[in-house]
Design an enzyme around this catalytic site. Structure first.
Site, PDB file in Angstrom:
ATOM      1  CB  CYS A  84      -0.952   0.004   1.193  1.00  0.00           C
ATOM      2  SG  CYS A  84      -0.118   0.159   2.801  1.00  0.00           S
ATOM      3  N   GLY A 276      11.722   4.960   0.683  1.00  0.00           N
ATOM      4  CA  GLY A 276      10.754   3.930   1.086  1.00  0.00           C
ATOM      5  C   GLY A 276       9.315   4.381   1.034  1.00  0.00           C
ATOM      6  CB  VAL A 280       6.731  11.230   0.581  1.00  0.00           C
ATOM      7  CG1 VAL A 280       5.968  11.837  -0.594  1.00  0.00           C
ATOM      8  CG2 VAL A 280       7.929  12.105   0.938  1.00  0.00           C
ATOM      9  CG  LEU A 420      21.248  13.234   5.296  1.00  0.00           C
ATOM     10  CD1 LEU A 420      22.410  13.910   6.005  1.00  0.00           C
ATOM     11  CD2 LEU A 420      20.196  12.785   6.311  1.00  0.00           C
ATOM     12  CD  GLU A1279     -22.151 -11.635  21.263  1.00  0.00           C
ATOM     13  OE1 GLU A1279     -22.225 -10.397  21.216  1.00  0.00           O
ATOM     14  OE2 GLU A1279     -23.143 -12.375  21.385  1.00  0.00           O
TER      15      GLU A1279
END
Length: 1345
Positions: A84, A276, A280, A420, A1279
Site C-alpha cells: 500500500c 521507502g 511522503v 543529506l 462473544e
C-alpha cells in the site's frame, strides 16, 4: 527532463510472480497494491490476494515480498514490504512475489500456507495472506529461523480474529526444535514442562501439544523463489540511465548519479526525495499533500554507502532501517562496549520502530530530515553527537545533528537545494554512556508517546560530569533538548544529589513547552522524569560494575527497573474432550476440523467483496461527510468537483427515489443528511467517478457552508448536564435496596469510565451494486452480517419490491457487530448511485472513513453505591449506567437492555436497583459490538468487587467466591439459573492456573521489587445466550442433493470467520451420514434463504444448525425406504434410485427459535435460552516508572457444552479474549473538542498485536458438560470470552495496588478502562508523578523505598 544529456528511459520493468511487467510512463501516484488488485497481470486475472487493510503500512494485510539485485554488493535481497506504500515507479528492476505466487490449490501449496491453515491460524482469513508473506519472506532468508526472527517477522501484521496463538504455532514449526519446544524458564523455577497442573489431562480429554514440522509437508527447495536473470542484467546495464515516469499529475525521476541528483534538486528544490515512501506516501494519502515532481535517489551509490573509519561509522542516507539494524548488530558483536554506546542505544530503538515491513523500506535519511517529534532515532543520534554530511551543486558541508537542527533553527537547516548524503556516527569514548528510552501505547509497532536519547561523559577516572545531554521526542512539536538543565549539571558528581537536581531542572525547563495536540501532558512530564531516573540507575550500575569499591551499587529492589520487557513467543496448551470411540468415522462432529476455507485464506484464493473483478464500465463511489458536529447546512456547491477528470456525478438526498429514512430498531434515521448534521462524519452526499482515486479527490472539492448550532454535546457528562437521552430508559429491581443499605456494615460509592472500542475488522465496509437491464432487478454483493436488512433498506430507498433485490454475501473479513446495521447505509447510498447512472457502482471505505463514520462499542459511565458486610457479602447495590449512543439510537437501547440484564455476571445480589440511559450526543452513532453491553456493565460489577476487597482487607477472589451463585437460583429478572458449571469452571481454573502458589510468588516478587510490580486476578463468567424478542431467533435452510451424490447446503448465517460454515458442514455430514467432502456451501443469499436474521449474538450455529438439521432429517426420512431396501448400497446409488422414484432431493429446513421474552414493565422474563460459564486467571508485570506492562500468563476454562468443533471454539475463545484485552488495556478512541475523531487508522489506534498476548496461554474446555437447548448439546461461544480479557485489567489493578500500598497510599482507588500506560503510570503515585502537586515530596533519592 534528465540533465546534461543523460540517457533517459520511460519504461518501467519489473516482475510479478515470475511474469514480466512492462509499463510505459507509469503513474507515480499508483501504488503496488492498487496496481496488483486492479490490473490483469496473470492470465488476465487481478491479484487480489494482497489485501487493503489500512493504506498506511500499519496492519500488514498488503504484505508482499520484494526481491532486488544489489549491484554494489552483487547480492539478491528479499524483503517483506507493504504494497500500500510502494509506488510502482520505485519497482524498476524488482521482482514482486504475492501470495498467489507462493502456492495455490490449483498447483500446490507452500508449507507456510499449509501450516498456518492446519494450525487453525485463519478465521476470517483477511489478514492471512499478509501473515503468509511475512513468514515466506523470512524463510527465503533463513530456512530454519529462530523464534525471535519469527516474532520480529510478525510484529508488523495485525489480526483481529485469532488472538495470534494458532498463527504463531504454525510458524514455530519452521524453527529448530530446540528453539521452541520449551519456554526456557527452567532457571526461574517455572518451566512450562514443570507445571504439572497445567498439562495434566483427564480421561477422555485431549491435551493438544505443539505441532512439529514432521506433521506437515517438508520445505521443498524447488519452491524457493527464483530471481529472473534478466533483472540482474537490468540492474547492471541501467546504472547510468535516468528513469522518468510521467503520470496524470506527477513526474517521477530516478537519477543515476549523485551529480545528476544534485542538479535535479537544484532545478526542483521543492521536490521530495523518496526512498521507502513511508513518510511522503502517508502525507499524500492522509494529509492531501501533492508534489508535481518526486525524485527517487535509491540507485545512487553515495547514498547507500557503509563506511567504517577510525572515528566511527558512516551510513548512507538511503540505507534502510533494517540494513542499519543488521550493521549495528554486527558492530556491537565485535567491538568493545565502550566504543559502541550509541550503537547499542540505536539498536534498542530500532527493535521497536515500526514493523519489519516498515523497517525494510524506510531509510535513515528520511527519518532524520522529517524531524518529526515521533522519531525514535533523532534523540539518540543527537545525544550521540552525530554529524550530517550534506551536498548541493555548490559543494559539501557538515552540520551537527543537534538541537538547532531538530528544532528547525534556520541556521542549521538544509538549504532547499541541499540533500543529506550520509550520517556519521562516532564511536563512544571511555567514560561516555548513551541510553535510549521510549514508551508507546503498544510496545511494538507503535509511535512513541515520549522517547529520549541521553548521554553523559565523565572526566577521566571520575564520576564528575564533563558533558551531558537529554533529548526528548513527543513532548513538543519537535524533538527538544533540555539544554539549560544539562549545562547546570556539568561539573557535578554523579550521585543522588545530581538526580534530584536533574529532575527539578528538567521539570522546570519542559513545563514551559507548548503541549502536543495529543494531550497526556502530565503523563508525558512524568515520563520525562522517570526516564532520567532510569538513566541515573543505569549509569550508577555501570559505574559500580567498573569500580565496585568506589561507586555504590543500585539497590536490589531497584534492579528490575533496569530490565526491558523482552519479547518472547508464547507457549500454549489447549484441552478439550475427545469424541466417543463409537462415533462413525465420517462423523466429524466433535473433531477439531480445520476451517473449511483455511487453505484458500492462506493462498489468497478466498474471494471477499472487493475481490470481485471490476465490471464493465464500473463506477466508484466516495462519501462526502460533515466536518461539523452540530450545524445547519446552508449550501452545497459541487460545481468544482464535477469539473474534475473522471467525475460522473454527485448525489445527495435529492437523488433518492424512495425514502431517505430507515429504522434500525426504534427511531428513524436518515440515509443522507438533509438540512442539518448532528456529528462529524455524517453522510451528506457521494461522488461517483471512474476510479476510486478520482472520486476521493473530488470529495475535497465540494464546498459546504454550515451554520453552527448549540449545544454541541460530546461526552456522557455533557449529555447528563443537558438531559440529552434516547427513550426509553430502562430499570431492573429486586429486593429492597434501602433495607439492604440500612443493614450494611460498609457502604462504598464509586464510578468508572469504560472507553469505546473500534471494531477494526480487517476488511473495511465494502459493497458492489450491479443494476440489471430489466424489471428494476439489482444484485448487491456486500460484506454484511445482515443481508436481509440490506435488501429491505435498498428496496425502501429505491421504492421497489424486495423480490427485485438479491443480496449476496460470500464471506466477511471480520464483523464483530459492526456489519449488522452499518453496511445497509452504505449499500443504500451505492444503490442510489447505481440506479441513477445505470452502471455497476462499487464503494469501499478507507480505514479512516470507516472509523470516522461507522461508530463502535458504546463508552459507558457506571456510578454505583454498594453495601456489604465485614465478610464481603453484598447486601445492596444501586448502580446507574450511562452509554454514549452517538447521534442516533441505532441499537443503543437494546445494548443498554442487555447491559442491565447481564450486569450481575456471576453474582447473586439480593437487593439490587440498576438503571440505564443511552445518551444522545454529537458523535457518530455507536452500534452493536461483540458482547453487546455486557463487557461494560459487568466491568462495573467487578470493579465494585475489588472496592469491597480493598475496604474489607480480604482477597478479591474470596469476595467473588462469597457472592457467586452457588445453587439453583433466579437472576434479578427472575430467570432460573443453575450455576453448577460456573462453580466447576472457577474451581478448575483455580487448579489449572496454580492460583494460590502463583499469588504467593507474586507477593514475594513485589516485596523484593520497588519499581516493578506483579499482579494476578481470577474472574468468573456467566454469559446469557439468546435474542429477544423470539422472532430474532428463527432460522431457515435449503439443502439440495445432486445426482452425483454431492450436497449443496444454504442457510441464513453469514461466514464472518467464526467457522459457521464449517460447523454446518459437520452437522449436515452427521445427519446425512456422508463425508464432509460431499458437502458444499457457496454463499449466503436472500434468493435461497429469505427473511434471515442477523448473524449475531453468538447463536449463528445454534439456530442455523437446527434449520439445516431439520432439512437433512426431511431428506433422510424420504430416503429411508430406499436405504432400507438396499442396506449395502452406497450413497450415490440411493440418490439415483430416489430420483428414479421421483422423490424430491431438495428440502427446506426451519427453526422457529427459542421461546424468549422480557417484560420491562414488570422487570421479569426469560430473555435468554441458556448460560455459558467460564473463568480466567491472568498474571501481569507492571513497570511503575513508565506504565508499561507485560502479560505473563493466562489460563481460561470455558463451558461450551459438547463442542461441535473444539479447534474453532478454542479459536473463538482466544480471539475474543485478546479483543477484550484490547478493550480493557489498550484501545483508546480520542475526539477533539470539535467532535473530530483523532485516532483514525492503525498509526493512532492500537489493537493488540503479537507483543500483547500472554507468554503462556492455556485454554481448557470444560468436560462432560451438557446443554439440552442447543444442537448436539453445544453452546454458543463467539462473544462470552471477550469479557475474560478484564482478568488482565484486574491483574494490572492488583499490581498498582501493591505499588500504591508500598508508597503509603491505601484504600480504594479508581482505575478507568482501558488501563493504558498513562492510566497505569499515573495510578502508581510516587515522587515523580507528584512533582507538580501541592504535596510535593522532598525525597527523590534512588536509595529510598
Amino acid at each position: 527532463m534528465s540533465v546534461h544529456g543523460a540517457t533517459e528511459s520511460h519504461e518501467l520493468v519489473f516482475f510479478v510472480n515470475g511474469k514480466k511487467i512492462s509499463v510505459k510512463n507509469a503513474d507515480p501516484e499508483t501504488t503496488l497494491l492498487s496496481y496488483l488488485r486492479k490490473n490483469h497481470i496473470l492470465f488476465f486475472v487481478s491479484l487480489t490476494g494482497t489485501k487493503y487493510g489500512c493504506g498506511g503500512g500499519g496492519c500488514g494485510a498488503c504484505t508482499v515480498m520484494l526481491s532486488i539485485y544489489n549491484p554494489f554488493s552483487k547480492k539478491i535481497l528479499h524483503y517483506s514490504a507493504n504494497a500500500c506504500l510502494i509506488p510502482i515507479c520505485s519497482l524498476h528492476g524488482a521482482a514482486i512475489t504475492t501470495v498467489e505466487g507462493v502456492g495455490s490449490t490449483k498447483s500446490r501449496i507452500h508449507p507456510v500456507q499449509e501450516r498456518i491453515a492446519k494450525c487453525h491460524g485463519s478465521q476470517c482469513g483477511f489478514c492471512t495472506p499478509g501473515m503468509v508473506m511475512s513468514i515466506y519472506t523470512l524463510l527465503q532468508n533463513y530456512s530454519e529461523p529462530s523464534s525471535e526472527q519469527i516474532y520480529e517477522a510478525l510484529v508488523g501484521n495485525l489480526c483481529r480474529c485469532t488472538g495470534y496463538r494458532p498463527i504463531i504455532e504454525g510458524c514455530k514449526t519452521f524453527c529448530k526444535t530446540k528453539d521452541f519446544s520449551c519456554c526456557k524458564l527452567k532457571e526461574k523455577g517455572n518451566c512450562c514442562m514443570d507445571i504439572e497442573e497445567t498439562f495434566l489431562c483427564k480421561q477422555n480429554e485431549i491435551c493438544r501439544k505443539p505441532l512439529t514440522a514432521e506433521e506437515f509437508q517438508a520445505q521443498d527447495p524447488t519452491q524457493k523463489q527464483f530471481f529472473p536473470p534478466e533483472l540482474i542484467l537490468l540492474a547492471t546495464d541501467q546504472q547510468k540511465i535516468t528513469l522518468i515516469f510521467c503520470g496524470e499529475r506527477t513526474t517521477w525521476i530516478s537519477p543515476s548519479s549523485l551529480k545528476e541528483l544534485l542538479e535535479l534538486k537544484s532545478k526542483f528544490p521543492e521536490a521530495p526525495l523518496v526512498v521507502g515512501n513511508t513518510i511522503v506516501g502517508t502525507e499524500l494519502k492522509f494529509k492531501g499533500a501533492f508534489h508535481p515532481v518526486i525524485i527517487s535517489p535509491t540507485r545512487i551509490f553515495d547514498l547507500n554507502t557503509v563506511i567504517f573509519s577510525k572515528t566511527g561509522l558512516t551510513l548512507g542516507a538511503a540505507c534502510s532501517l533494517s540494513l542499519m539494524k543488521d550493521i549495528l548488530t554486527n558492530i556491537v558483536s565485535v567491538l568493545p562496549r565502550e566504543k559502541t554506546e550509541i550503537f547499542h542505544a540505536l539498536l534498542q530503538q530500532l527493535k521497536r520502530l515500526g514493523g519489519q515491513q516498515i523497517r525494510n523500506m524506510a531509510c535513515l535519511g528520511g527519518n532524520i530530515i522529517s524531524r518529526r517529534t515521533s522519531s525514535d532515532l533523532n534523540p539518540v543520534l543527537a545525544a550521540g553527537r552525530c554529524v550530517l554530511n550534506l551536498a548541493s551543486i555548490y559543494g559539501t558541508r557538515q552540520i551537527p545533528l543537534n538541537e538547532d537542527f531538530l528544532t528547525g533553527n534556520e541556521n542549521a537547516l538544509l538549504a532547499a537545494d541541499e540533500i543529506l548524503v550520509s550520517v556519521h556516527m562516532p564511536y563512544s569514548k571511555t567514560g561516555e554512556f548513551v541510553s535510549a528510552f521510549r514508551q508507546a501505547q503498544r510496545r511494538e509497532n507503535a509511535l512513541p508517546i515520549v522517547n529520549a536519547g541521553m548521554r553523559v561523559f565523565f572526566k577521566p577516572d571520575s564520576d564528575i560530569i564533563a558533558d551531558i545531554s537529554f533529548f526528548y521526542g513527543g513532548i513538543a512539536s519537535t524533538t527538544v533538548c533540555a539544554k539549560k538543565s544539562c549545562q547546570l549539571l556539568i561539573g557535578r558528581n554523579w550521585n543522588e544529589h545530581i538526580l534530584k537536581e536533574a529532575c527539578r531542572l528538567v521539570s522546570e525547563e519542559i513545563s514551559v513547552l507548548q503541549p502536543t495536540p495529543v494531550g497526556m501532558t502530565e503523563y508525558k512530564r512524568a515520563l520525562v522524569i522517570s526516564f532520567i531516573f532510569k538513566f541515573y540507575l543505569q549509569i550508577q550500575q555501570r559505574l559500580n560494575q567498573m569500580h565496585p569499591s568506589r561507586y555504590p551499587a543500585v539497590p536490589r529492589k531497584y534492579m528490575s527497573s533496569l530490565k526491558e520487557f523482552h519479547a518472547t513467543l508464547l507457549q500454549s496448551s489447549q484441552k478439550y474432550q475427545d469424541v466417543n470411540p463409537a462415533q462413525l468415522p465420517q462423523d466429524m462432529v466433535g473433531c477439531p476440523i480445520m476451517h473449511h476455507a483455511g487453505i484458500k485464506h492462506a493462498t489468497g484464493e478466498a474471494v471477499y467483496c472487493n475481490d470481485i473483478h471490476t465490471m464493465e464500465n464500473e463506477l466508484f463511489l466516495a462519501l462526502v461527510t460533515s466536518s461539523r458536529a452540530y450545524a445547519e447546512i446552508v449550501s452545497i456547491d459541487v460545481s468544482e468537483a464535477l469539473q474534475l477528470p473522471g467525475v460522473t456525478d454527485v448525489i445527495t438526498w435529492k437523488d433518492v427515489p424512495g425514502r431517505n429514512e430507515f429504522c434500525c430498531l426504534t427511531e428513524p434515521e436518515s440515509l443522507f443528511a438533509v438540512d442539518k448534521v448532528t456529528c462529524v462524519g455524517q453522510i451528506i452526499g457521494a461522488v461517483i467517478a471512474d476510479s476510486a482515486a478520482h472520486a476521493k479527490h473530488a470529495t475535497s472539492k465540494i464546498k459546504i457552508i454550515y451554520k453552527d448550532l448549540e449545544p454541541v454535546v460530546l461526552t456522557i457528562e455533557e449529555a447528563i448536564e443537558h438531559k440529552s437521552f434516547f427513550s426509553p430508559g430502562r430499570k431492573l429491581e429486586q429486593g429492597n435496596v434501602q433495607e439492604g443499605f440500612a443493614r450494611a456494615q460498609h457502604i462504598v460509592k464509586g464510578e468508572i469510565h469504560i472507553g469505546g472500542q473500534e471494531h477494526f475488522y480487517m476488511e473495511t465496509q465494502s459493497v458492489l451494486v450491479i443494476p440489471k437491464r430489466e424489471d428494476e432487478e439489482i444484485d448487491i454483493y456486500v460484506s454484511s452480517q445482515h443481508p436481509t436488512f440490506i435488501q429491505e433498506l435498498v428496496a425502501s430507498v429505491l421504492n421497489i419490491p424486495c423480490n427485485r433485490i438479491t443480496c449476496h454475501v460470500k464471506r466477511v473479513g471480520g464483523g464483530f457487530g459492526g456489519k449488522v446495521t452499518k453496511p445497509a447505509i452504505l449499500a443504500g447510498i451505492t444503490a442510489v448511485a447505481a440506479n441513477k447512472t445505470g452502471h455497476a457502482v462499487r464503494c469501499v471505505l478507507d480505514r479512516e472513513d470507516d472509523m470516522l463514520i461507522t461508530g463502535g462499542r458504546h463508552p459507558f459511565l457506571g456510578r454505583y453505591e454498594v453495601g456489604f458486610m465485614n465478610d464481603g457479602t453484598i447486601v445492596a447495590l444501586d448502580v446507574r449506567y450511562y452509554s454514549n449512543a452517538g447521534c442516533t439510537s441505532d441499537e443503543s437501547i437494546a445494548v443498554m437492555e442487555n447491559a442491565l440484564l447481564r450486569m450481575d455476571n456471576a453474582y447473586k445480589i439480593p437487593n439490587l436497583l440498576c438503571q440505564g440511559c443511552a445518551c444522545k450526543t454529537n458523535l457518530p452513532s455507536n452500534t452493536a459490538f461483540r458482547g453487546f453491553g455486557f463487557p461494560q456493565s459487568a466491568l462495573v460489577t467487578e470493579t465494585l468487587i475489588t472496592d469491597i476487597a480493598v475496604t474489607t482487607g480480604l482477597p478479591p477472589e474470596k469476595i467473588r467466591e462469597k457472592n457467586m451463585y452457588k445453587t439453583f437460583d433466579k437472576t434479578h429478572y427472575k430467570q432460573e439459573v443453575d450455576p453448577k458449571n460456573l462453580i466447576r469452571c472457577w474451581n478448575e481454573c483455580m487448579k489449572k492456573s496454580c492460583f494460590y502458589r502463583r499469588k504467593q510468588a507474586v507477593e514475594e516478587f513485589n516485596t523484593c521489587n520497588y519499581w516493578r510490580k506483579k499482579g494476578i486476578a481470577i474472574i468468573p463468567l456467566k454469559y446469557s445466550i439468546g435474542f429477544q424478542p423470539t422472532f430474532l431467533n428463527q432460522a431457515a435452510a435449503l439443502v439440495h442433493i445432486y445426482l452425483d451424490g454431492h450436497v449443496l447446503v444454504t442457510h441464513g448465517g453469514v461466514e464472518l470467520g467464526q467457522g459457521i460454515h464449517t460447523k454446518i458442514m459437520q452437522i449436515a455430514s452427521r445427519e446425512l451420514r456422508i463425508p464432509m467432502s460431499y458437502i458444499y456451501i457457496s454463499e449466503t443469499s436472500t434468493v435461497t434463504v429469505p427473511n434471515t436474521r442477523p448473524t449475531a449474538a453468538s447463536i449463528g450455529t445454534d439456530v442455523n444448525g437446527m434449520a439445516v438439521k431439520n432439512a437433512c432429517e426431511t431428506l433422510m426420512k424420504r430416503l429411508k425406504p430406499i436405504m432400507d431396501e438396499n442396506p449395502e448400497g452406497k450413497w450415490k446409488d440411493w440418490i439415483t434410485e430416489a430420483f428414479r422414484q421421483s422423490i424430491s432431493l431438495s428440502a427446506t429446513g426451519f427453526f422457529r427459535g427459542y421461546g424468549t421474552n422480557m417484560n420491562w414493565e414488570t422487570g421479569e422474563g426469560r430473555p435468554f435460552e441458556y448460560f455459558v460459564f467460564g473463568a480466567a486467571c491472568s498474571e501481569v508485570e507492571v513497570d511503575c516508572l513508565t506504565g508499561d506492562h507485560k502479560n505473563i500468563r493466562t489460563d481460561i476454562v470455558m463451558d461450551v457444552g459438547c463442542s461441535i468443533n473444539p479447534a474453532i471454539d478454542i479459536g473463538q475463545i482466544e480471539g475474543a479474549f485478546v479483543q477484550g484485552l484490547g478493550l480493557y488495556t489498550l484501545e483508546v478512541l480520542k475526539y477533539s473538542p470539535e467532535g473530530v475523531l483523532m485516532t483514525c487508522g492503525p498509526d493512532h489506534y492500537k489493537i493488540p498485536a503479537i507483543c500483547d498476548i500472554p507468554e503462556q496461554f492455556s485454554v481448557s474446555l470444560l468436560s462432560s458438560s451438557q446443554n439440552t437447548s442447543a444442537i448436539y448439546s453445544s453452546k454458543a461461544i463467539g462473544e462470552p470470552a471477550l469479557f475474560l480479557g478484564c482478568s488482565v485489567f484486574f491483574a494490572i489493578k492488583d499490581a498498582i495496588l501493591a505499588a500504591r500500598k508500598e508508597r503509603g497510599f491505601t484504600g480504594v482507588f479508581t482505575l478507568h478502562s482501558p488501563a493504558t500506560p498513562e492510566q497505569i503510570r499515573m495510578a502508581c503515585v510516587d515522587q515523580f508523578t507528584m512533582r507538580n502537586s501541592k504535596n510535593k515530596p522532598d525525597n527523590l533519592s534512588a536509595s529510598s523505598s
